[in-house]
Design a protein around this motif. Structure first.
Motif, PDB file in Angstrom:
ATOM      1  N   ARG A  94       0.836  -1.205   0.000  1.00  0.00           N
ATOM      2  CA  ARG A  94       0.000   0.000   0.000  1.00  0.00           C
ATOM      3  C   ARG A  94       0.871   1.255   0.000  1.00  0.00           C
ATOM      4  NH1 ARG A  94      -3.513   3.654   2.432  1.00  0.00           N
ATOM      5  NH2 ARG A  94      -2.162   3.862   4.235  1.00  0.00           N
ATOM      6  N   HIS A  98       2.103   4.613  -3.582  1.00  0.00           N
ATOM      7  CA  HIS A  98       2.316   6.056  -3.643  1.00  0.00           C
ATOM      8  C   HIS A  98       3.459   6.423  -4.577  1.00  0.00           C
ATOM      9  CE1 HIS A  98      -0.013   5.575   0.063  1.00  0.00           C
ATOM     10  NE2 HIS A  98      -0.291   6.853   0.010  1.00  0.00           N
ATOM     11  N   PHE A 209       9.137   8.998  -3.351  1.00  0.00           N
ATOM     12  CA  PHE A 209       8.024   9.913  -3.095  1.00  0.00           C
ATOM     13  C   PHE A 209       8.223  10.527  -1.722  1.00  0.00           C
ATOM     14  CE2 PHE A 209       6.650   5.790  -1.471  1.00  0.00           C
ATOM     15  CZ  PHE A 209       6.044   6.101  -0.252  1.00  0.00           C
ATOM     16  N   ALA A 213       2.805  12.370   1.044  1.00  0.00           N
ATOM     17  CA  ALA A 213       1.799  11.602   0.309  1.00  0.00           C
ATOM     18  C   ALA A 213       1.176  10.534   1.196  1.00  0.00           C
ATOM     19  CB  ALA A 213       2.429  10.966  -0.920  1.00  0.00           C
ATOM     20  N   LEU A 214       1.960   9.972   2.118  1.00  0.00           N
ATOM     21  CA  LEU A 214       1.412   8.980   3.042  1.00  0.00           C
ATOM     22  C   LEU A 214       0.428   9.609   4.013  1.00  0.00           C
ATOM     23  CD1 LEU A 214       4.579   6.898   4.013  1.00  0.00           C
ATOM     24  CD2 LEU A 214       2.877   6.388   2.256  1.00  0.00           C
ATOM     25  N   GLY A 217      -2.729  10.411   1.677  1.00  0.00           N
ATOM     26  CA  GLY A 217      -3.280   9.399   0.798  1.00  0.00           C
ATOM     27  C   GLY A 217      -3.113   9.807  -0.652  1.00  0.00           C
ATOM     28  N   VAL A 218      -3.243   8.852  -1.559  1.00  0.00           N
ATOM     29  CA  VAL A 218      -3.111   9.137  -2.986  1.00  0.00           C
ATOM     30  C   VAL A 218      -4.276  10.014  -3.419  1.00  0.00           C
ATOM     31  CG1 VAL A 218      -3.013   8.146  -5.295  1.00  0.00           C
ATOM     32  CG2 VAL A 218      -1.895   6.963  -3.392  1.00  0.00           C
ATOM     33  N   ARG A 219      -3.981  11.139  -4.041  1.00  0.00           N
ATOM     34  CA  ARG A 219      -5.027  12.097  -4.446  1.00  0.00           C
ATOM     35  C   ARG A 219      -5.511  11.878  -5.875  1.00  0.00           C
ATOM     36  NH1 ARG A 219      -6.058  16.331  -0.965  1.00  0.00           N
ATOM     37  NH2 ARG A 219      -5.362  15.704   1.122  1.00  0.00           N
ATOM     38  N   ALA A 223      -7.375   6.516  -8.197  1.00  0.00           N
ATOM     39  CA  ALA A 223      -6.774   5.637  -7.198  1.00  0.00           C
ATOM     40  C   ALA A 223      -7.825   4.758  -6.545  1.00  0.00           C
ATOM     41  CB  ALA A 223      -6.060   6.467  -6.135  1.00  0.00           C
ATOM     42  N   HIS A 227      -6.086   3.204  -1.220  1.00  0.00           N
ATOM     43  CA  HIS A 227      -4.892   4.032  -1.354  1.00  0.00           C
ATOM     44  C   HIS A 227      -5.157   5.498  -1.015  1.00  0.00           C
ATOM     45  CE1 HIS A 227      -3.703   0.824  -4.515  1.00  0.00           C
ATOM     46  NE2 HIS A 227      -3.345   0.450  -3.307  1.00  0.00           N
ATOM     47  N   ARG A 228      -6.406   5.831  -0.796  1.00  0.00           N
ATOM     48  CA  ARG A 228      -6.745   7.226  -0.549  1.00  0.00           C
ATOM     49  C   ARG A 228      -6.744   7.586   0.933  1.00  0.00           C
ATOM     50  NH1 ARG A 228     -10.837   6.748  -4.984  1.00  0.00           N
ATOM     51  NH2 ARG A 228     -12.483   6.570  -3.422  1.00  0.00           N
ATOM     52  N   TYR A 231      -1.869   7.236   6.121  1.00  0.00           N
ATOM     53  CA  TYR A 231      -1.107   6.219   6.850  1.00  0.00           C
ATOM     54  C   TYR A 231      -1.505   6.171   8.317  1.00  0.00           C
ATOM     55  CZ  TYR A 231       3.138   3.931   8.687  1.00  0.00           C
ATOM     56  OH  TYR A 231       4.025   3.098   9.326  1.00  0.00           O
TER      57      TYR A 231
END
Length: 381
Positions: A94, A98, A209, A213-214, A217-219, A223, A227-228, A231
């Motif tokens: 996961r 990213h 990365f 981003a963690l 979450g993935v923007r 996605a 993944h959004r 962490y």
């Protein structure tokens, strides 16, 4: 209208029997037995959070958190060290989602069951900016499962810019990393959480990365839901799941010992059984609630995510592991001298749950502070 998270069909039974059979050998070796390692791809843990098919790459399942917690706990009943590696292989995939698309294509070029290890907290090492990427040198501790990983994620501080150093995560193939057998712990002995070193290795620009981003979450609008989420919402949850399984295994071992002593009619035995089983069930409810909260958050637009949700999950995981430690402690104290044998699964579970509880993400002080900050801030509005 929301869409249900996909079923991922994790198969913990594919490894549980082997894990139980080789638990002692894994502990003695300080890493999982080779037969257990060979069985891991069939379990589905490594592919659980891998993105679905994209750009011609063999895709994963982009699954949910509730099923993962339950599947990890099921493996933990047989061997907490194996469950720990299963949880981390899923969790590290996961994190790897990213990475930029070219790096993802490299990691999963041969399929979605790539084993990924990581040492991302705290950052270590040093970077040197070079054309096309960076050169990395350093030493990182507690990289669970690094010896049998295909790729390893490592974190360092990048001070190549003009402002504050940036917390950067980089992906390196296993052959670029040296693994040193330094893991010799009281619990989770079979996880191979060794030290790794890197000596002036080139890492292309696309294989990194920023930690930010963690945290968000993935923007990317395309996605997968899993993944959004940030962490902080799920890290403590995944670390706690092996302890739930270990506590269940401890209860089974304790019950077998009580039967051997023909102690089922002893009021003290009955009270211990009732109390400890209830505490383990209560901890499971806390973790399942937290996992369901994460699954719901995964279906929520990132802009609508409430930081208090992460604080509640951190609180619940810390309280759950504290309950599990207390229950296993009570079982161990009342089991009699047979539980002291090195072949006893009860003493192994006792050591393992204490090792899990020592993890930084499960410390009660930090989780309580995060939760209280949100509660008191709301009260002051």
């Amino acid at each position: 209208m929301t869409t249900a998270l996909p079923t991922t069909h994790l198969t913990p039974t594919a490894v549980s029997a082997l894990a139980a059979r080789h638990a002692r050998a894994s502990e003695d070796a300080g890493r999982l037995h080779p037969e257990v390692i060979a069985a891991l791809p069939a379990t589905g843990f490594a592919r659980h959070f891998v993105p679905r098919l994209r750009g011609g790459r063999a895709g994963g399942r982009a699954g949910g958190f509730t099923e993962l917690v339950n599947a990890v706990a099921a493996v933990g009943e047989a061997c907490a060290s194996t469950a720990w590696i299963c949880a981390l292989q899923a969790g590290h995939a996961r994190l790897a989602a990213h990475l930029p698309e070219p790096a993802q294509a490299e990691l999963w070029a041969d399929g979605p069951d790539t084993a990924i290890a990581a040492a991302v907290v705290p950052p270590s090492g040093r970077l040197v900016q070079v054309p096309g990427g960076r050169r990395l040198t350093g030493r990182w501790a507690w990289a669970s499962g690094a010896d049998h990983a295909d790729w390893i994620l490592l974190a360092t501080l990048d001070d190549s810019g003009a402002g504050q150093p940036l917390y950067r995560v980089l992906a390196l193939p296993r052959e670029d990393v040296q693994v040193h057998a330094t893991w010799d712990s009281v619990g989770l002995r079979g996880t191979g959480s060794d030290t790794v070193t890197v000596d002036d290795v080139f890492v292309p620009e696309h294989r990194s990365f920023l930690r930010e981003a963690l945290m968000t979450g993935v923007r990317d609008a395309d996605a997968a839901p899993c993944h959004r989420v940030p962490y902080t919402l799920v890290a403590s949850l995944l670390f706690c799941a092996p302890a739930l399984g270990a506590a269940r295994g401890a209860l089974d071992a304790w019950t077998a010992l009580a039967r051997q002593r023909d102690a089922s009619g002893d009021p003290g035995v009955q009270q211990t059984l009732a109390r400890c089983s209830a505490e383990i069930d209560a901890a499971q409810l806390l973790l399942e609630t937290a996992a369901a909260r994460a699954d719901r958050a995964a279906l929520t637009p990132p802009a609508a995510f409430e930081p208090a949700t992460a604080a509640r999950n951190q609180r619940d995981a810390a309280v759950a592991v504290d309950m599990l430690v207390g229950a296993v402690e009570r079982l161990f104290r009342t089991a009699g001298v047979r539980a002291l044998s090195q072949d006893s699964p009860l003493q192994r579970a006792w050591r393992d749950v204490h090792a899990v509880a020592a993890h930084a993400t499960l410390q009660p002080g930090a989780s309580a502070a995060a939760y209280a900050t949100g509660v008191f801030a709301d009260a002051g509005d």
